[in-house]
Design a protein around this motif. Structure first.
Motif, mmCIF file in Angstrom:
data_model
loop_
_atom_site.group_PDB
_atom_site.id
_atom_site.type_symbol
_atom_site.label_atom_id
_atom_site.label_comp_id
_atom_site.label_asym_id
_atom_site.label_seq_id
_atom_site.Cartn_x
_atom_site.Cartn_y
_atom_site.Cartn_z
ATOM 1 N N ASP A 66 -28.877 15.235 11.005
ATOM 2 C CA ASP A 66 -28.560 14.577 9.741
ATOM 3 C C ASP A 66 -28.629 15.596 8.604
ATOM 4 O O ASP A 66 -29.604 16.345 8.493
ATOM 5 C CB ASP A 66 -29.560 13.446 9.488
ATOM 6 C CG ASP A 66 -29.127 12.507 8.371
ATOM 7 O OD1 ASP A 66 -28.023 12.689 7.828
ATOM 8 O OD2 ASP A 66 -29.899 11.581 8.054
ATOM 9 N N LEU A 78 -32.588 6.036 10.297
ATOM 10 C CA LEU A 78 -33.836 6.089 11.054
ATOM 11 C C LEU A 78 -34.165 4.734 11.667
ATOM 12 O O LEU A 78 -34.650 4.652 12.805
ATOM 13 C CB LEU A 78 -34.980 6.547 10.149
ATOM 14 C CG LEU A 78 -35.044 8.043 9.832
ATOM 15 C CD1 LEU A 78 -35.945 8.290 8.628
ATOM 16 C CD2 LEU A 78 -35.547 8.826 11.038
ATOM 17 N N TRP A 86 -35.077 13.875 15.795
ATOM 18 C CA TRP A 86 -34.327 14.011 14.555
ATOM 19 C C TRP A 86 -34.354 15.461 14.089
ATOM 20 O O TRP A 86 -35.440 16.045 13.949
ATOM 21 C CB TRP A 86 -34.946 13.133 13.473
ATOM 22 C CG TRP A 86 -33.962 12.536 12.513
ATOM 23 C CD1 TRP A 86 -33.514 13.083 11.360
ATOM 24 C CD2 TRP A 86 -33.303 11.279 12.637
ATOM 25 N NE1 TRP A 86 -32.623 12.242 10.739
ATOM 26 C CE2 TRP A 86 -32.466 11.125 11.510
ATOM 27 C CE3 TRP A 86 -33.321 10.270 13.589
ATOM 28 C CZ2 TRP A 86 -31.675 10.002 11.303
ATOM 29 C CZ3 TRP A 86 -32.533 9.159 13.386
ATOM 30 C CH2 TRP A 86 -31.720 9.029 12.264
ATOM 31 N N PHE A 88 -33.398 17.200 10.843
ATOM 32 C CA PHE A 88 -32.962 16.932 9.472
ATOM 33 C C PHE A 88 -32.743 18.241 8.734
ATOM 34 O O PHE A 88 -33.638 19.096 8.680
ATOM 35 C CB PHE A 88 -33.984 16.090 8.716
ATOM 36 C CG PHE A 88 -33.546 15.783 7.309
ATOM 37 C CD1 PHE A 88 -32.490 14.915 7.079
ATOM 38 C CD2 PHE A 88 -34.148 16.403 6.223
ATOM 39 C CE1 PHE A 88 -32.052 14.656 5.795
ATOM 40 C CE2 PHE A 88 -33.722 16.145 4.936
ATOM 41 C CZ PHE A 88 -32.655 15.263 4.717
ATOM 42 N N VAL A 138 -38.148 11.111 7.359
ATOM 43 C CA VAL A 138 -37.964 11.605 8.726
ATOM 44 C C VAL A 138 -39.308 11.829 9.402
ATOM 45 O O VAL A 138 -39.527 11.429 10.565
ATOM 46 C CB VAL A 138 -37.120 12.895 8.724
ATOM 47 C CG1 VAL A 138 -37.127 13.560 10.095
ATOM 48 C CG2 VAL A 138 -35.691 12.584 8.285
ATOM 49 N N ALA A 142 -39.306 9.091 12.433
ATOM 50 C CA ALA A 142 -38.660 9.556 13.664
ATOM 51 C C ALA A 142 -39.678 9.687 14.791
ATOM 52 O O ALA A 142 -40.862 9.955 14.556
ATOM 53 C CB ALA A 142 -37.963 10.890 13.427
ATOM 54 N N TRP A 145 -39.400 15.232 15.371
ATOM 55 C CA TRP A 145 -38.494 15.733 14.335
ATOM 56 C C TRP A 145 -38.633 17.236 14.124
ATOM 57 O O TRP A 145 -39.668 17.837 14.377
ATOM 58 C CB TRP A 145 -38.739 15.025 13.000
ATOM 59 C CG TRP A 145 -40.177 14.991 12.585
ATOM 60 C CD1 TRP A 145 -41.079 13.998 12.822
ATOM 61 C CD2 TRP A 145 -40.906 16.023 11.882
ATOM 62 N NE1 TRP A 145 -42.319 14.323 12.314
ATOM 63 C CE2 TRP A 145 -42.237 15.554 11.729
ATOM 64 C CE3 TRP A 145 -40.568 17.274 11.378
ATOM 65 C CZ2 TRP A 145 -43.213 16.312 11.081
ATOM 66 C CZ3 TRP A 145 -41.538 18.038 10.731
ATOM 67 C CH2 TRP A 145 -42.844 17.542 10.582
#
Length: 327
Positions: A66, A78, A86, A88, A138, A142, A145
């Motif tokens: 993302d 999410l 994730w 990010f 996040v 998540a 992550w």
């Protein structure tokens, strides 16, 4: 593995999708763009992230990449994909201190988070604070992550045109205006190297916060590598930042700007983050000369390739004023 790229049509997110497909992963890109704008081999799902998540985007992805800046969009995604790893993509603009070189995650204070969406055309300073809020979402939401905070991302496809200015300008030859001092620090990262590392972080479920940056170099060395990469013979004339300001030259980006020039000392730290933790986590970078060469090829082959920076007429006027003052 099944990877969902939120975006996938422009620059970094597109490079991530391309790299993941090359490695044999099953890649889906979710974006507002048309299906023809995603890389070959990628499944496209049309999704405006301000709307309801389409049913075909189920909770079976192994990883999500993302690049969003709006907290509301990160929050809704999410909630839809809570089991995925994730990755990010944030920014070094989350740091409140732009003046201290050698910073790394955990050593510099962050800006105060902005948890609500802000229109950057109204308040451009909200970019970093919104990314801080996205990072928090996040980390809290998540299953696992990676947060990557890039600095200046460069290379073919760059929509900002900041780095692209230099391969084109030096390839054109003649006397070229350079800003500040050649020993001022600068760091860039090729979009392809950053994308490859992001895919690796997804594969390995790497955890932690990292600055996605390349080596810290004197800006004079960066421009020398650019010149080498494009085979240029231009001559650089270094003009002090006070003179540039007097002549109406803006820093960094814009129609009257000199790209890669930043006022010092207030921005000594922005292009000088410590890359060591990212290298230890698997980041590998190519030479700036290679990036410059490939960027020039892309610009010359792409009639509408974005570029930024002062015009040749403005550059000539600034150089003339500088030489006159030198006497």
């Amino acid at each position: 593995m099944r990877i969902l790229v939120l975006g996938g049509t422009v620059f970094l997110s597109r490079a991530v999708a391309e790299d993941a497909v090359r490695r044999g992963h099953e890649v889906t890109c979710a974006s507002r763009g048309a299906s023809g704008s995603v890389p070959d081999g990628v499944r496209h799902v049309a999704w405006d992230r301000d709307a309801t998540v389409p049913d075909e985007l189920d909770d079976t992805f192994d990883a999500v990449v993302d690049v969003a800046r709006h907290p509301s969009r990160v929050r809704s995604a999410l909630a839809r994909f809570p089991r995925a790893h994730w990755v990010f993509v944030s920014t070094v603009n989350v740091y409140a201190d732009d003046s201290t070189p050698g910073g790394r995650p955990g050593t510099l204070p962050l800006r105060d988070p902005q948890p609500e969406d802000v229109d950057l055309s109204v308040d451009p300073e909200a970019y970093g604070p919104m990314k801080v809020a996205c990072e928090q979402l996040v980390r809290d939401g998540a299953a696992s992550w990676t947060v990557v905070r890039p600095g200046l991302i460069v290379g073919p496809g760059d929509p900002s045109g900041r780095f692209s200015y230099w391969p084109v300008r030096l390839d054109d030859g003649g006397e070229a205006l350079a800003g500040g001092r050649p020993e001022d620090s600068m760091q860039v990262i090729d979009v392809r190297d950053l994308a490859a590392w992001i895919v690796t972080c997804a594969e390995e479920r790497t955890t932690g916060v990292y600055d996605g940056v390349g080596d810290v170099l004197p800006v004079g060395d960066v421009l020398a590598q650019v010149a080498s990469g494009v085979g240029a013979t231009a001559t650089l004339t270094w003009v002090p930042q006070e003179v540039l300001a007097e002549q109406g030259v803006e820093p960094w980006m814009g129609p009257d700007a000199l790209p890669l020039w930043l006022p010092r000392p207030e921005y000594d730290g922005l292009p000088a983050h410590d890359p060591a933790p990212s290298y230890a986590a698997g980041l590998a970078t190519r030479s700036i000369a290679e990036t410059a060469r490939d960027t020039l090829v892309w610009v010359r082959a792409t009639p509408d390739a974005p570029t930024t920076g002062l015009s040749r007429e403005k550059e000539a006027a600034v150089l003339a004023a500088w030489h006159a003052s030198e006497g």
